[in-house]
Scaffold this motif. Structure first.
Motif, mmCIF file in Angstrom:
data_model
loop_
_atom_site.group_PDB
_atom_site.id
_atom_site.type_symbol
_atom_site.label_atom_id
_atom_site.label_comp_id
_atom_site.label_asym_id
_atom_site.label_seq_id
_atom_site.Cartn_x
_atom_site.Cartn_y
_atom_site.Cartn_z
ATOM 1 N N HIS A 372 0.834 -1.208 0.000
ATOM 2 C CA HIS A 372 0.000 0.000 0.000
ATOM 3 C C HIS A 372 0.871 1.262 0.000
ATOM 4 N N HIS A 373 1.858 1.308 0.886
ATOM 5 C CA HIS A 373 2.652 2.532 1.016
ATOM 6 C C HIS A 373 3.604 2.725 -0.162
ATOM 7 N N TRP A 374 4.222 1.657 -0.674
ATOM 8 C CA TRP A 374 5.075 1.818 -1.845
ATOM 9 C C TRP A 374 4.264 2.294 -3.055
ATOM 10 N N ARG A 375 3.055 1.776 -3.176
ATOM 11 C CA ARG A 375 2.212 2.190 -4.316
ATOM 12 C C ARG A 375 1.885 3.677 -4.223
ATOM 13 N N LEU A 376 1.496 4.153 -3.031
ATOM 14 C CA LEU A 376 1.132 5.556 -2.879
ATOM 15 C C LEU A 376 2.360 6.462 -2.833
ATOM 16 N N ALA A 377 3.510 5.840 -2.616
ATOM 17 C CA ALA A 377 4.746 6.629 -2.698
ATOM 18 C C ALA A 377 5.226 6.767 -4.138
ATOM 19 N N GLY A 378 4.523 6.133 -5.072
ATOM 20 C CA GLY A 378 4.885 6.225 -6.482
ATOM 21 C C GLY A 378 5.966 5.248 -6.891
ATOM 22 N N GLU A 379 6.034 4.078 -6.215
ATOM 23 C CA GLU A 379 7.057 3.068 -6.500
ATOM 24 C C GLU A 379 6.391 1.734 -6.840
ATOM 25 N N PRO A 380 5.740 1.598 -8.015
ATOM 26 C CA PRO A 380 5.021 0.351 -8.338
ATOM 27 C C PRO A 380 5.928 -0.875 -8.376
ATOM 28 N N ALA A 381 7.189 -0.709 -8.813
ATOM 29 C CA ALA A 381 8.097 -1.857 -8.902
ATOM 30 C C ALA A 381 8.391 -2.434 -7.523
ATOM 31 N N ARG A 382 8.432 -1.597 -6.496
ATOM 32 C CA ARG A 382 8.671 -2.087 -5.147
ATOM 33 C C ARG A 382 7.366 -2.544 -4.485
ATOM 34 N N ALA A 383 6.245 -2.023 -4.951
ATOM 35 C CA ALA A 383 4.951 -2.413 -4.392
ATOM 36 C C ALA A 383 4.498 -3.785 -4.887
ATOM 37 N N LEU A 384 4.861 -4.147 -6.127
ATOM 38 C CA LEU A 384 4.344 -5.375 -6.739
ATOM 39 C C LEU A 384 4.729 -6.637 -5.959
ATOM 40 N N PRO A 385 6.006 -6.886 -5.645
ATOM 41 C CA PRO A 385 6.330 -8.116 -4.898
ATOM 42 C C PRO A 385 5.677 -8.150 -3.521
ATOM 43 N N ALA A 386 5.484 -6.976 -2.910
ATOM 44 C CA ALA A 386 4.812 -6.946 -1.606
ATOM 45 C C ALA A 386 3.342 -7.316 -1.753
ATOM 46 N N ALA A 387 2.696 -6.860 -2.825
ATOM 47 C CA ALA A 387 1.286 -7.203 -3.054
ATOM 48 C C ALA A 387 1.122 -8.704 -3.289
ATOM 49 N N VAL A 388 2.042 -9.296 -4.046
ATOM 50 C CA VAL A 388 1.985 -10.748 -4.285
ATOM 51 C C VAL A 388 2.181 -11.508 -2.974
ATOM 52 N N ALA A 389 3.143 -11.071 -2.167
ATOM 53 C CA ALA A 389 3.376 -11.721 -0.874
ATOM 54 C C ALA A 389 2.158 -11.580 0.029
ATOM 55 N N GLU A 402 -9.615 -10.962 0.969
ATOM 56 C CA GLU A 402 -8.406 -10.135 1.021
ATOM 57 C C GLU A 402 -7.421 -10.557 -0.069
ATOM 58 N N ALA A 403 -7.310 -11.880 -0.290
ATOM 59 C CA ALA A 403 -6.409 -12.356 -1.342
ATOM 60 C C ALA A 403 -6.838 -11.828 -2.702
ATOM 61 N N HIS A 404 -8.140 -11.847 -2.961
ATOM 62 C CA HIS A 404 -8.638 -11.326 -4.242
ATOM 63 C C HIS A 404 -8.278 -9.855 -4.395
ATOM 64 N N ARG A 405 -8.427 -9.092 -3.307
ATOM 65 C CA ARG A 405 -8.089 -7.674 -3.376
ATOM 66 C C ARG A 405 -6.602 -7.470 -3.650
ATOM 67 N N HIS A 406 -5.754 -8.265 -3.015
ATOM 68 C CA HIS A 406 -4.304 -8.105 -3.225
ATOM 69 C C HIS A 406 -3.891 -8.559 -4.630
ATOM 70 N N TRP A 407 -4.465 -9.654 -5.122
ATOM 71 C CA TRP A 407 -4.130 -10.073 -6.485
ATOM 72 C C TRP A 407 -4.588 -9.022 -7.500
ATOM 73 N N SER A 408 -5.742 -8.396 -7.242
ATOM 74 C CA SER A 408 -6.215 -7.348 -8.152
ATOM 75 C C SER A 408 -5.279 -6.147 -8.133
ATOM 76 N N THR A 409 -4.783 -5.817 -6.927
ATOM 77 C CA THR A 409 -3.807 -4.723 -6.821
ATOM 78 C C THR A 409 -2.532 -5.077 -7.578
ATOM 79 N N ALA A 410 -2.099 -6.321 -7.426
ATOM 80 C CA ALA A 410 -0.885 -6.760 -8.128
ATOM 81 C C ALA A 410 -1.067 -6.660 -9.643
ATOM 82 N N LEU A 411 -2.253 -7.002 -10.139
ATOM 83 C CA LEU A 411 -2.524 -6.871 -11.580
ATOM 84 C C LEU A 411 -2.377 -5.434 -12.044
ATOM 85 N N GLN A 412 -2.905 -4.498 -11.244
ATOM 86 C CA GLN A 412 -2.776 -3.081 -11.597
ATOM 87 C C GLN A 412 -1.312 -2.639 -11.594
#
Length: 967
Positions: A372-389, A402-412
């Motif tokens: 969540h915080h990496w994404r809002l900090a403008g760092e999608p590359a660092r947010a993606l592995p955290a979303a998958v985890a 919750e898993a569905h929400r995180h996988w959807s975030t990872a897709l974005q």
């Protein structure tokens, strides 16, 4: 921040109002002073409570003086008392000349008073004597609002009077805005002193709970809120009544954004904070709650002593709440308001500091926040592995939503990055997101993602894709399409043994849901044979065993079939896969409450299974279906009130697809029985919409209910059409649901004949009798429990046919015996009605007919079956039969009017609940919101209560309730 919506109900405070009223009046009645100080944040409802309690105190004979403190310090001594006296003087009429003279005398004393500090004691004594004259022996209550702004003279007066120094028996009720009592506020010392007195209470007024929040919002909007709107109001308001009302007005008026009123109120409260506290609130607003102390310290970077002091100030101002696990905003609206107060760069910097702090303290449970915080900090590359985890972590804990929400975030996030490990490829993310959506009940979303996956992965094996699509279609209630997809998978030449076993096992389960038990058994045996050659095929073995056990129990040997199913449940529990456990519980509960008619055990299994699968994260899907099974079982044994509670609890999960169908059909049975035509129609329309491509398991009950509803409306032609459609469109091995449909068809023809409004369709009668004969032949070789249930419906069919040319009481007597033996009170009561009708038509055995009508009436009344009750009453009226005639102990109690007679004994449990709410003065809408049922159904219950208690008004019914409760 008091609400100006006087029409909104006072929610969740009834017990508090009664307790405060009693405390103030009872203490004074015992010869001492008393006081209650209500503290709480702005908008929590203090002013409204003062008005409500004041009104109750006046009704109790007290003299109530009401004043409000002003935010002008000591510039206006004794202002609230002066204001209260002037208001009271303005309300007095010429008939109160003595009291008016005493009031004006006291006001004149204030006007002439020039005493300095040395004369304060004398002033207080004179005020006490003046109030004593005004009271004239009545209990005197001084109600003060906004006491946080009280002037020094009034503080001294309160201490003087409540300490018993004045010659006056007095009660004080005051409201204090808690966030204003900061630091060395003089009122804090006063309250500390007063707390020592036995008759003084300081009560902190808490926000509303979730149920109260929804009830208040629904009252403002004028209708129950959608689950999504109710969730949003609760999350944003934190239960603060003023905020709830403001948000509810936005919902009512169709406004999406935050109102200027709320925005300015919360901004002013934040702006009033000290600088460091202001920084802390901004930081918590940007965090994911709860924000731990160590994490907040890393983000705001203040020295420890300054940080603690800042947090203390924010908590004191009622903007933050502190707990062992960290800090939360008291209202999520603060985050919405503050989001627009920071520059984009400031917000990004805050989120970056959060992400860096969490990265430096690695832990699995931080992954969702880190993404969540990496994404809002403008760092999608660092947010993606955290979303998958985070998604994998949620799946391990069975948190599929919750898993569905995180996988959807990872897709974005994947769309905004390039490269990365295979687990972050778009194909992998689509596959995982689709499966999570399926598990959490987002069936339409799962199908959409699957189609996108098929387009993105052209080389994907077709067999696996067909199986996955079939599973999602079945869950969405599109059974015919699902069956076709499974068959396509099995027909493919390149389908692997493992895939073939999976397809066969799932197809067996689907056929079971469709009521095609012989086909299900055949496919189940095939699946078990295929699974034996595939290592690690536990899920397939569980599904196939459950389907096979059900098939065998229905068609061959109940004991052997049940043993297979219980073994399947044990295997599923050992393996631990949630969906396998859920399926095993589901089919076992269905078999017990359905074909085998072991209702009590089936309800227990269904409810136990519902609790188990809720633990496994399948609350929105399998838990709702198990609760639907429990509801149907409770309906059949006549526990309608309990069934209503179960179905209401299940619907709070907002199920979709086949899960929603099961639940809506269960609720519809209750609505049809109660005679709530609008609610039943609404549910049937919703089921019909979902059931595109559905099978006989759902379609036949849908059409049976549609027919029954049409008959209660007197629309026998529509009832006939529904039954004929069912006979044409659907096939099922379940003789019970087919026989139930045939009964409704024959009943529709019999009703048409009796009403003479529609011609009897002899062709339809011949067809229905032919189907009944086929069902009888087919069930003749069925196992005894299955044959027993079918025989009950066939008895009804034979008796309905007799109504076309002179109803046969012996056939109806046989039906009564069949349903009594199975402990199904509703069809037994209906059969007694028809038996009595047949006897009266033959002008024979009128005493027997009268007894049958009374028995049927008692059962229908106890169930709350309004249409059936009405029909019994109509026949009894024509035959001049008294339905209230009783014998034995009940008659003796009624005759003697004994003190131990319970007048409420004739009411069902649900009717008692409704009557208790009526006695509180709640409207039908408010009662419906409290009990989670429709306003129309409440109206049906109220009418039923009036009929049973033989009253005509709510006041009369309430009097009976209160009399019996106190006895």
């Amino acid at each position: 921040m008091a609400s100006d919506v006087d029409t909104a109900p006072l929610v969740g405070r009834a017990d508090l109002v009664a307790a405060v009223r009693s405390a103030l009046l009872d203490e004074v009645a015992q010869g001492s002073t008393a006081a209650v100080f209500l503290t709480g944040e702005s908008g929590v409802g203090k002013t409204r409570l003062l008005r409500e309690i004041g009104a109750r105190l006046r009704d109790g004979g007290a003299l109530v003086l009401t004043g409000t403190c002003l935010d002008i310090g000591d510039a206006s001594p004794l202002h609230p008392l002066l204001q209260a006296l002037r208001r009271f003087d303005g309300e007095l009429t010429t008939s109160h000349a003595r009291t008016s003279s005493a009031v004006r005398g006291l006001l004149q004393m204030f006007a002439d008073e020039t005493a300095g500090p040395d004369g304060a004691g004398a002033l207080l004594e004179r005020v006490s004597r003046g109030l004593h004259l005004i009271a004239e022996g009545r209990p005197l209550v001084l109600v003060l609002d906004d006491l946080q702004w009280v002037d020094r003279s009034t503080r001294q007066l309160l201490l003087y009077l409540l300490a018993g120094l004045g010659d006056l028996q007095l009660s004080v009720l005051a409201a204090v805005r808690a966030e204003s009592l900061q630091g060395a506020h003089p009122l804090r010392r006063v309250l500390t002193e007063l707390r020592r007195l036995r008759t003084v209470r300081v009560l902190d007024l808490a926000p509303l709970d979730r149920a109260g929040t929804e009830q208040l919002a629904a009252a403002v909007v004028g209708r129950p809120l959608s689950p999504e709107a109710a969730e949003q109001v609760w999350r944003r308001s934190g239960g603060n009544p003023f905020v709830v009302e403001e948000l509810a007005r936005d919902v009512r008026d169709g406004r999406d954004g935050l109102s200027d009123t709320l925005r300015e109120i919360f901004l002013s409260r934040v702006d009033a904070l000290p600088q460091h506290a202001h920084t802390v609130v901004h930081a918590v607003a940007a965090g994911v709650e709860p924000v731990e102390h160590w994490l907040l310290a890393n983000v705001v970077r203040l020295p420890e002593d300054q940080l603690i002091e800042a947090v203390r100030a924010a908590v004191a101002h009622r903007l933050l709440v502190g707990a062992d696990d960290g800090y939360r905003l008291r209202h999520r609206l603060v985050a919405e308001v503050l989001e627009h107060e920071l520059l984009p760069a400031e917000r990004a910097a805050l989120h970056r500091r959060y992400a860096e702090a969490l990265t430096a303290a690695p832990a699995d449970l931080h992954q969702a926040r880190l993404a969540h915080h990496w994404r809002l900090a403008g760092e999608p590359a660092r947010a993606l592995p955290a979303a998958v985890a985070a998604a994998k972590e949620a799946e391990r804990l069975h948190g599929y939503a919750e898993a569905h929400r995180h996988w959807s975030t990872a897709l974005q996030l994947a769309g905004a990055t390039t490269g990365g490990p295979p687990e972050t490829s778009r194909v992998t993310l689509l596959e995982r997101a689709a499966e999570a959506a399926h598990h959490c009940g987002e069936h339409a979303r799962a199908l959409t993602l699957l189609e996108e996956l098929a387009a993105s992965d052209a080389g994907r094996p077709a067999c696996g894709l067909h199986i996955q699509r079939a599973r999602y279609l079945a869950a969405a209630g599109r059974s015919a399409l699902a069956e076709a997809e499974y068959q396509r998978a099995l027909d493919l030449a390149d389908c692997t043994p493992a895939e073939r076993a999976t397809a066969a096992a799932h197809l067996a389960e689907l056929l079971l849901h469709l009521g095609r038990y012989a086909d299900a058994g055949h496919r189940a045996r095939e699946a078990l044979k295929l699974s034996a050659a595939v290592e690690g095929s536990t899920s397939e073995v569980v599904l196939a065993s459950a389907a096979l056990g059900f098939s065998e129990a229905y068609l061959e040997d109940p004991d052997a079939g049940l043993a297979v199913m219980r073994q399947a449940l044990e295997t599923a529990e050992r393996a631990g896969r949630p969906e396998d456990v859920a399926c095993a519980y589901l089919h076992l509960a269905e078999l017990l409450t359905g074909p085998l008619n072991i209702l009590e055990e089936g309800v227990v299994v269904a409810r136990r299974g519902a609790e188990r699968v809720a633990e496994l994260g399948l609350g929105r899907t399998y838990e709702t279906r198990l609760l639907a099974i429990a509801t149907n079982g409770l309906f059949r044994v006549g526990q309608w009130a309990e069934a209503e509670k179960v179905v209401a609890a299940a619907l709070r999960h907002r199920p979709s697809g086949a899960d929603a169908v099961e639940l809506l059909l269960a609720r519809c049975r209750l609505s049809v029985g109660y005679g709530d035509i609008e609610a039943a129609d609404r549910d049937l329309d919703a089921v019909a919409t979902v059931l595109a491509g559905g099978g006989a398991r759902h379609v036949l009950p849908l059409l049976t209910l549609r027919s029954g509803l049409a008959m209660w409306q007197g629309r026998h032609d529509l009832a006939r059409q529904a039954v004929q459609r069912g006979l044409t469109e659907s096939r099922s091995d379940d003789g019970a649901i087919v026989a139930a449909l045939v009964w409704h068809g024959l009943r529709a023809e019999a009703e048409a004949h009796a009403s003479r409004t529609v011609e009897v369709d002899q062709t339809a009668v011949r067809r229905l009798r032919g189907v009944a004969e086929r069902v009888a032949r087919r069930s003749a070789g069925a196992v005894r429990p299955v044959r027993s249930v079918v025989d009950g419906f066939l008895a009804l069919c034979a008796a309905e046919v007799s109504r076309l040319d002179g109803s046969d009481p012996e056939l109806w007597a046989r039906s009564v015996a069949e349903w009594d033996r199975r402990n199904h009170p509703y069809p037994a009561a209906y059969s007694r009605l028809r038996q009595a009708e047949a006897l009266l038509a033959r002008r024979s055995r009128s005493a027997t007919a009268a007894a049958l009508l009374r028995q049927a009436y008692q059962v229908a009344q106890a169930l709350g079956a309004v249409p059936l009750t009405s029909e019994i009453r109509t026949l009894a009226g024509r035959a001049r039969v008294s339905l209230e005639e009783r014998t034995g102990p009940a008659a003796a109690a009624a005759a003697t009017g004994g003190a131990d007679r319970d007048e409420l004994a004739v009411l069902t449990a649900r009717e008692r609940e409704v009557l208790a709410a009526v006695a509180e003065g709640l409207t039908n809408r408010e009662i419906g919101q409290r009990l989670f049922i429709s306003e129309r159904t409440i109206g049906v219950h109220v009418s039923h209560i009036f009929d049973k208690l033989q009253v005509r008004t709510r006041v009369q019914a309430s009097a009976i309730f209160l009399r019996n409760r106190s006895s």
